[in-house]
Design an enzyme around this catalytic site. Sequence first.
Site, PDB file in Angstrom:
ATOM      1  N   PRO A  84       0.902  -1.218   0.131  1.00 21.08           N
ATOM      2  CA  PRO A  84      -0.063  -0.063  -0.095  1.00 21.08           C
ATOM      3  C   PRO A  84       0.959   1.057   0.168  1.00 21.08           C
ATOM      4  O   PRO A  84       1.836   1.468   0.663  1.00 21.08           O
ATOM      5  CB  PRO A  84      -0.803  -0.171   1.359  1.00 21.08           C
ATOM      6  N   SER A  87       1.973   4.230   3.309  1.00 24.34           N
ATOM      7  CA  SER A  87       1.735   3.567   4.304  1.00 24.34           C
ATOM      8  C   SER A  87       2.820   3.257   5.323  1.00 24.34           C
ATOM      9  O   SER A  87       2.742   2.686   6.321  1.00 24.34           O
ATOM     10  CB  SER A  87       1.196   2.088   3.955  1.00 24.34           C
ATOM     11  N   GLY A  88       4.077   3.845   5.040  1.00 18.78           N
ATOM     12  CA  GLY A  88       5.244   3.447   5.960  1.00 18.78           C
ATOM     13  C   GLY A  88       6.113   2.345   5.622  1.00 18.78           C
ATOM     14  O   GLY A  88       6.631   1.640   6.139  1.00 18.78           O
ATOM     15  N   LEU A  89       5.461   1.513   4.528  1.00 13.82           N
ATOM     16  CA  LEU A  89       6.004   0.158   4.379  1.00 13.82           C
ATOM     17  C   LEU A  89       6.947   0.334   2.868  1.00 13.82           C
ATOM     18  O   LEU A  89       7.302  -0.729   2.327  1.00 13.82           O
ATOM     19  CB  LEU A  89       5.045  -0.734   3.813  1.00 13.82           C
ATOM     20  N   GLY A  90       7.425   1.449   2.756  1.00  9.46           N
ATOM     21  CA  GLY A  90       8.607   1.700   1.499  1.00  9.46           C
ATOM     22  C   GLY A  90       7.966   1.336   0.096  1.00  9.46           C
ATOM     23  O   GLY A  90       8.863   1.025  -0.564  1.00  9.46           O
ATOM     24  N   ALA A  93      10.275   3.336  -2.139  1.00  5.17           N
ATOM     25  CA  ALA A  93      11.559   2.782  -2.177  1.00  5.17           C
ATOM     26  C   ALA A  93      11.533   1.479  -3.430  1.00  5.17           C
ATOM     27  O   ALA A  93      12.400   1.335  -4.239  1.00  5.17           O
ATOM     28  CB  ALA A  93      12.103   2.203  -0.964  1.00  5.17           C
ATOM     29  N   ALA A  94      10.595   0.931  -3.257  1.00 10.02           N
ATOM     30  CA  ALA A  94      10.305  -0.438  -4.083  1.00 10.02           C
ATOM     31  C   ALA A  94      10.205   0.225  -5.532  1.00 10.02           C
ATOM     32  O   ALA A  94      10.692  -0.576  -6.423  1.00 10.02           O
ATOM     33  CB  ALA A  94       9.251  -1.052  -3.619  1.00 10.02           C
ATOM     34  N   ASP A 134      15.592   2.816   3.510  1.00  8.55           N
ATOM     35  CA  ASP A 134      14.606   2.071   2.668  1.00  8.55           C
ATOM     36  C   ASP A 134      15.236   1.550   1.209  1.00  8.55           C
ATOM     37  O   ASP A 134      15.017   0.303   1.228  1.00  8.55           O
ATOM     38  CB  ASP A 134      13.489   3.166   2.305  1.00  8.55           C
TER      39      ASP A 134
HETATM   40  O1  PMV Z   1       7.966   6.349   6.136  1.00  6.00           O
HETATM   41  P1  PMV Z   1       8.854   6.007   5.298  1.00  6.00           P
HETATM   42  O2  PMV Z   1       8.810   4.356   4.802  1.00  6.00           O
HETATM   43  O3  PMV Z   1       9.358   7.043   4.250  1.00  6.00           O
HETATM   44  O4  PMV Z   1      10.319   6.120   6.306  1.00  6.00           O
HETATM   45  C1  PMV Z   1      10.888   7.069   6.816  1.00  6.00           C
HETATM   46  C2  PMV Z   1      12.030   6.870   7.491  1.00  6.00           C
HETATM   47  C3  PMV Z   1      12.929   8.195   8.125  1.00  6.00           C
HETATM   48  O5  PMV Z   1      13.625   7.759   8.877  1.00  6.00           O
HETATM   49  C4  PMV Z   1      11.637   9.088   8.747  1.00  6.00           C
HETATM   50  C5  PMV Z   1      13.023   9.104   6.935  1.00  6.00           C
HETATM   51  C6  PMV Z   1      14.381   8.401   6.166  1.00  6.00           C
HETATM   52  O6  PMV Z   1      14.579   8.815   4.948  1.00  6.00           O
HETATM   53  O7  PMV Z   1      15.065   7.411   6.773  1.00  6.00           O
END
Ligand code: PMV
Length: 312
Positions: A84, A87-90, A93-94, A134
């Site tokens: 998703p 959602s904080g699941l990257g 990055a993927a 990520d």
């Molecule tokens: O929410 P995400 O998956 O984009 O993770 C961010 C992680 C942070 O440490 C807040 C930012 C980073 O680039 O490391």
Amino acid sequence: MPLTMVSASSPAKAILFGEHAVVYGLPALAVSLDRRLEMTVHPSEVWTVDGAPLESRKHRYIRWGAENLWDGGPLNISTRSSIPSASGLGSSAALCCSLISCFLEMRGAMSPEELARKAFEVEYNVQGKASPTDTSCCTHGSAVLVSPDRRDDHLWSISKEERTWHVHHVPLPPMELVVGYTRTPSVTTVMVAKVRDYYQRSGFARETIEEIGQLTMAGLEALKKGDLVEVGALMDRNQALLSILGVSTKELKKLLDAAAPHSYGVKITGAGGGGSMIALTDRPELVEQAIMRIGGTPYRVRPSNTGTTVGP
Ligand code: PMV
């Protein structure tokens, strides 16, 4: 002969320890998950993404990558994802890792280190401030420690402005995680800026971030020993510190409270302000039910050893 079509696949990730602190050069530990984004790329008359024209606002990562890291003609890009977004699941990055690995593969120049470096460039330039956590986790798979010092199991080092992040392989014990998604997006740039403001104003915020860095290293040792009880206790402590930094929300807290009784430990994963929490548990069904009961979306996940893969 140049390849005419390539396909890539990249994993989701969760941050077990150290989000936000890693932006200030402190360590973080991230794990790849068994949800993936698949991409297929082939030459075309015009740039398209999933059948629609490439748009600068909607396809910011692809646009930046295409303009800065691709030296060929237009491409037709198709994606399919079980991660998703926001959602904080990257998911970003993927997307970056799949895109760049396709570019590298088409030029016969794919290497994980080059991929990690270039995928980070895309995230950094689109998001403003980002660490390579990520994108390196997604590239390598399994789990990675990103730290200011170089240690055993070193994979590669990435520098930007005044910082250098050293990326290391981390072996993981078998473990089950349940992600609880709030269904509210987490906007990384907004949350990173919020924490930066607090960091610059407050010595207490700086101490809190330092403590997160120490917890991450303790978490690494607990993981190496396979001590999930200790890992969970450290996740809970990390969560308390993230709350002090102001990145938790009412919705996240509801999910954390629901999952906690059935878990070794619970915390936000990623930037917060929405997005997801993770629970380390040996009773995933109970955690899933508890998250669903209060309106969150659960995803039962396991660490994945497979990072980004690419091929014809
Ligand atoms: O929410 P995400 O998956 O984009 O993770 C961010 C992680 C942070 O440490 C807040 C930012 C980073 O680039 O490391």
